[in-house]
Motif scaffolding. Structure first.
Motif, PDB file in Angstrom:
ATOM      1  N   TRP A   1      20.685   1.284   4.640  1.00  0.00           N
ATOM      2  CA  TRP A   1      19.273   1.541   4.938  1.00  0.00           C
ATOM      3  C   TRP A   1      18.471   1.572   3.645  1.00  0.00           C
ATOM      4  O   TRP A   1      18.980   1.947   2.585  1.00  0.00           O
ATOM      5  N   LEU A   2      17.220   1.175   3.726  1.00  0.00           N
ATOM      6  CA  LEU A   2      16.350   1.225   2.566  1.00  0.00           C
ATOM      7  C   LEU A   2      15.873   2.649   2.315  1.00  0.00           C
ATOM      8  O   LEU A   2      15.683   3.435   3.239  1.00  0.00           O
ATOM      9  N   ASP A   3      15.663   2.956   1.041  1.00  0.00           N
ATOM     10  CA  ASP A   3      15.257   4.293   0.622  1.00  0.00           C
ATOM     11  C   ASP A   3      13.745   4.435   0.772  1.00  0.00           C
ATOM     12  O   ASP A   3      12.965   3.850   0.015  1.00  0.00           O
ATOM     13  N   TYR A   4      13.329   5.209   1.756  1.00  0.00           N
ATOM     14  CA  TYR A   4      11.918   5.401   2.081  1.00  0.00           C
ATOM     15  C   TYR A   4      11.173   6.078   0.934  1.00  0.00           C
ATOM     16  O   TYR A   4      10.072   5.674   0.561  1.00  0.00           O
ATOM     17  N   ASP A   5      11.769   7.111   0.364  1.00  0.00           N
ATOM     18  CA  ASP A   5      11.098   7.856  -0.702  1.00  0.00           C
ATOM     19  C   ASP A   5      10.860   6.973  -1.925  1.00  0.00           C
ATOM     20  O   ASP A   5       9.802   7.043  -2.566  1.00  0.00           O
ATOM     21  N   ASP A   6      11.842   6.152  -2.265  1.00  0.00           N
ATOM     22  CA  ASP A   6      11.700   5.265  -3.417  1.00  0.00           C
ATOM     23  C   ASP A   6      10.541   4.295  -3.227  1.00  0.00           C
ATOM     24  O   ASP A   6       9.799   4.011  -4.162  1.00  0.00           O
ATOM     25  N   TYR A   7      10.379   3.793  -2.006  1.00  0.00           N
ATOM     26  CA  TYR A   7       9.289   2.854  -1.689  1.00  0.00           C
ATOM     27  C   TYR A   7       7.927   3.477  -2.016  1.00  0.00           C
ATOM     28  O   TYR A   7       7.071   2.843  -2.636  1.00  0.00           O
ATOM     29  N   PHE A   8       7.732   4.719  -1.612  1.00  0.00           N
ATOM     30  CA  PHE A   8       6.446   5.366  -1.840  1.00  0.00           C
ATOM     31  C   PHE A   8       6.273   5.806  -3.290  1.00  0.00           C
ATOM     32  O   PHE A   8       5.168   5.776  -3.826  1.00  0.00           O
TER      33      PHE A   8
END
Length: 209
Positions: free
Chosen positions: A18-25
């Motif tokens: 899964w992609l890291d949501y926090d890193d995206y933001f």
């Protein structure tokens, strides 16, 4: 095989990375910082920094939803990520309404960097829902952007010759012509079974927000 000419295009339901949501933001990719809104269905007016950087979540032992598998389509927080080989198939099918951007996806567990995915801006938001025949509940009285459908009936005349597009009444929903699903079946990319590499849902049987 599906009976409807258009299907909802969805991410794999297999156990996967899964992609890291926090890193995206944290990177400032959210629309309130760079004004990059991937689900509007229109070309970006500003220059997009490339490559776009993503990170996978670290593997979590014992989580049944997590495995090493990386599917050909990753949902990147409304920013679709298509693997290069999937993109080639879509182009060969006649899809021509994509703006694509290079990416690098870091696996924090192995240190490996994947460079074979593109961030895709799907150009085309079509108000194709037949609101008289569809089933939905409006919370704000406006039948656009985020309508929660229990059943979706399409007005095919509005779609014209598009093979893949965003639904203007629910912009996070991607619709794709069944001919593309058939090609993916023929090439062995999907099996047509539950928990496939890419999921396809019939529009009149799948409730969604």
């Amino acid at each position: 095989m599906p009976k409807k000419p258009f299907l909802i295009f969805g991410c794999s339901s297999k156990p996967r990375r899964w992609l890291d949501y926090d890193d995206y933001f944290e990177r400032g990719y959210s629309y309130n910082k760079l004004d990059i809104v991937w689900f509007r269905g229109v070309p970006f007016l500003q220059e997009i920094p490339q490559p776009l950087y993503f990170k996978l979540e670290q593997k979590e032992d014992g989580n049944p939803d997590v495995a090493e598998y990386l599917p050909p389509f990753l949902e990147g927080f409304s920013c679709p990520l298509f693997r290069d080989d999937l993109l080639e198939i879509l182009y060969a099918c006649g899809v021509d309404n994509f703006d694509v951007y290079s990416t690098e996806i870091l696996d924090p567990d192995s240190g490996k960097v994947y460079k074979n995915y593109k961030a895709v801006n799907i150009i085309g938001a079509v108000a194709a829902a037949d609101m008289e025949k569809s089933e939905y509940v409006l919370s704000d009285g406006i039948p656009l952007i985020d309508v929660p459908f229990d059943k979706l009936v399409l007005r095919k005349d509005e779609i014209q010759d598009l093979l893949i597009f965003r639904l203007a009444e629910n912009l996070t929903t991607i619709l794709v012509h069944e001919s593309i699903r058939n090609v993916l079946l023929d090439k062995g990319y999907i099996t047509g079974e539950y928990m496939d590499a890419i999921q396809f849902y019939e529009v009149d049987k799948f409730g969604f927000l």
